[in-house]
Enzyme design. Structure first.
Site, PDB file in Angstrom:
ATOM      1  CE1 TYR A  67       4.349  -5.264 -11.645  1.00 47.30           C
ATOM      2  CE2 TYR A  67       3.571  -5.392  -9.383  1.00 47.30           C
ATOM      3  CZ  TYR A  67       3.307  -5.338 -10.730  1.00 47.30           C
ATOM      4  OH  TYR A  67       2.022  -5.351 -11.185  1.00 47.30           O
TER       5      TYR A  67
ATOM      6  CB  CYS B  32      -0.911   0.009   1.232  1.00 48.70           C
ATOM      7  SG  CYS B  32      -1.987  -1.433   1.356  1.00 48.70           S
TER       8      CYS B  32
ATOM      9  N   GLY C 106      -1.602   1.250  -4.821  1.00 45.69           N
ATOM     10  CA  GLY C 106      -2.894   0.778  -4.362  1.00 45.69           C
ATOM     11  C   GLY C 106      -4.016   1.377  -5.172  1.00 45.69           C
TER      12      GLY C 106
ATOM     13  CG  ASN D  20       3.270  -0.543   2.652  1.00 43.22           C
ATOM     14  OD1 ASN D  20       2.699  -1.557   2.267  1.00 43.22           O
ATOM     15  ND2 ASN D  20       4.394  -0.119   2.110  1.00 43.22           N
ATOM     16  N   GLY D  21       2.290  -2.963   4.992  1.00 43.72           N
ATOM     17  CA  GLY D  21       3.046  -4.135   5.406  1.00 43.72           C
ATOM     18  C   GLY D  21       2.163  -5.255   5.867  1.00 43.72           C
TER      19      GLY D  21
END
Length: 586
Positions: free
Chosen positions: A289, A26, A59, A133-134
């Site tokens: 990516y 995210c 996201g 985020n994670g």
């Protein structure tokens, strides 16, 4: 430390096998403006919305913003959808205040409801808003503790809400009417020793400021930047990637260190290493990516690292072509993330580089979509091959990675459909054979094309004449050469070695059940049926006002739930809520 971390087996038994779901990669964002006039306007909200648009690639499922205005009052807008759709002009106009927190989310099994869009909020203690985020890998024990010992209600299936409540409980334990920075550092430090996994987080305490921290291994990225305020002072930005700082006019970008906590107020910034020292191991897949090429993460230019990936991939390609007795006529990238590496690879091979696919930018990424049939259809909608670049040629397609192989198989077939004589498929990443447990919603191992297959079997499966993978050593070197201080990266999707520990076979089996296509399809169907039956009541953790519109843009909490405090000669208004704030306006 206030909680004993049990083994996964013990926790799973105690919790009847219930494990909190986790969000995939995210984007987080925090903004604090020094300008006192920003309290009554939507300045922070509009800038956060603009910043989130720069993180949209992280996201595309949901977006949310919570701002803090006069009297410590919170204002919220969050919903499923793209940033541009969620934050229209009326929505942004209602986001009053001088600081705020924003979040963009990718979908995963069990996390597509409006209630699980971030940021999350708890009113006690002090009023805290939180974005994460994670992924946490010891969620069963955390949930049990919050239920049995802390008596805190968890309203969603997101481990981000767990992190928020662990932090809130740590602050609550002080028993203080007003806490200080030492209390905050202690609370975050306890969290880093309690929560195992990957997390980059930004929290906002009502009327006070921002807190940003990163897991002890620094797996997920976060950084801060500064800007001269409109009327003096300093504005502060927290974001997942440096591109947000560039876009909003901030400078002096600095990565948050692994295990570091930073407290930001209008008058001061304090930072401290609060976690027990661990191996610094940022996720290398950010460079492969996820991150934008114009970002710099942990001192490494994403663009430069992808250039180097192309250079080193070319060396492997040369060796493999000799073994296979093949020659290639043209190098074609699979848009978009592989373009940089493909160009450098073509240059190193002295072979023409061509754009052979045209991408429809309005179709989302495919590896997160439920169901192979849907992914296959989506590949054809997303890409269109140009016959003149393929007809009669031996083509080498370059992609950033191969995950399920669904996209790769369709792309190879598209190339052959327009006349390619042979198709060689080259990946800038090594074979992905293991689950990611640190916040990337990759499929279960049995759905990964490289799991249990040789390179030759992979080539046969996707219909390519030859598949060539980047070596792990070269991938690591392509990143580390730009920051030699980084001794290791998280490469768990390639090696199955999880740097945080706490990942055993039982946990991996749970991840496999959670992420397989059948489970996702079932969850999706249940969600649809619930909406159709008007079940579920409140659609959000605060007030459920998004039940009909799919968006909550109402005030959270009370207009002012704390008396004015401080010295009797302080100028008014005093917007301090929850804890002492040394800045009283100018």
């Amino acid at each position: 430390m206030f909680i004993t971390i049990r083994s996964y087996q013990q926790c799973n038994e105690a919790c009847n096998g219930f494990v909190i779901d986790s969000p995939p990669v995210c984007g987080i964002l925090g903004l604090l403006l020094h300008d006192p006039l920003a309290t009554q306007t939507s300045l922070a909200g509009s800038e956060i919305a603009e910043g989130l648009s720069l993180l949209q690639h992280r996201g595309q499922d949901a977006a949310g913003i919570v701002t803090c205005g006069s009297g410590g009052r919170f204002y919220q807008v969050k919903a499923n959808g793209m940033v541009r759709d969620v934050f229209d002009a009326p929505a942004v106009a209602g986001l009053k205040g001088w600081m705020g927190v924003g979040h963009v989310r990718y979908p995963t099994a069990g996390s597509s409801a409006h209630a699980e869009a971030q940021p999350f909020y708890v009113n006690s203690p002090y009023g805290i808003v939180f974005a994460h985020n994670g992924n946490i890998v010891n969620t069963p024990s955390l949930r049990q503790f919050l239920d049995v010992d802390a008596h805190r209600h968890i309203n969603t299936d997101s481990d981000s809400e767990l992190l928020l409540n662990i932090l809130a409980n740590n602050l609550q334990k002080t028993g203080k009417f007003r806490i200080n920075e030492e209390d905050i550092f202690t609370a975050v430090g306890d969290l880093t020793r309690t929560c195992i996994g990957a997390y980059a987080c930004v929290a906002m305490i009502a009327g006070f400021g921002l807190i940003v921290f990163r897991d002890p291994n620094g797996i997920r990225p976060a950084g801060i930047a500064t800007r001269k305020g409109a009327r003096g002072g300093t504005d502060y930005l927290v974001a997942s990637e440096s591109v947000v700082a560039q876009g909003l006019g901030f400078t002096e970008w600095e990565d948050v260190k692994a295990g570091e906590a930073i407290i930001i107020t209008r008058s001061n910034i304090s930072r401290r290493q609060v976690a027990t020292p661990q191996a610094f191991a940022p996720d290398i897949f950010e460079h492969v990516y996820f991150a934008r090429p114009d970002s710099t993460i942990d001192g490494i230019s994403v663009y430069r690292s992808r250039m180097k990936m192309g250079d080193l991939l070319a060396e492997t390609v040369k060796k493999e072509l000799v073994k296979a007795k093949l020659e290639i006529d043209v190098v074609i990238p699979v848009p978009d993330t592989s373009r940089t590496a493909a160009l450098n690879c073509a240059q190193a091979l002295n072979i023409p580089y061509r754009e052979g696919f045209v991408k429809n930018r309005y179709v989302g990424r495919t590896f997160i979509m439920p169901g192979q049939t849907q992914r296959r259809k989506n590949v054809r909608r997303k890409l269109n091959a140009m016959p003149e670049e393929f007809a009669g040629k031996t083509v080498m397609l370059v992609d950033d990675s191969i995950v399920r192989g669904t996209t790769s198989k369709e792309i190879v077939q598209m190339a052959k459909d327009v006349g390619a004589k042979r198709v060689i498929f080259a990946s800038c990443a090594p074979p992905i054979r293991y689950s990611n447990v640190y916040g990337i919603d990759m499929p279960s191992p049995h759905e990964l094309i490289a799991h249990g297959r040789t390179t030759e079997e992979i080539a046969e499966h996707i219909g390519a004449d030859l598949v060539i993978y980047q070596t792990l050593e070269d991938l690591v070197e392509s990143c580390r050469q730009f920051n030699p201080a980084i001794k290791q990266f998280d490469c768990s999707v390639f090696t199955g070695e999880y740097v945080t520990g706490g990942v055993d076979e039982r946990y991996l089996e749970h991840i496999q059940r959670l992420r397989n296509d059948n489970a996702k399809a079932k969850k999706l169907q249940q969600a649809v049926e619930a909406v159709e039956a008007n079940e579920g009541g409140c659609n959000g953790p605060m007030n459920g006002s998004d039940a009909l519109l799919g968006r909550s843009d109402s005030i959270m909490g009370l207009s002012n739930h704390s008396p004015k405090i401080g010295a009797t000669n302080m100028p008014t208004p005093n917007d301090t809520i929850g804890l002492h704030n040394s800045w009283y306006g100018q």
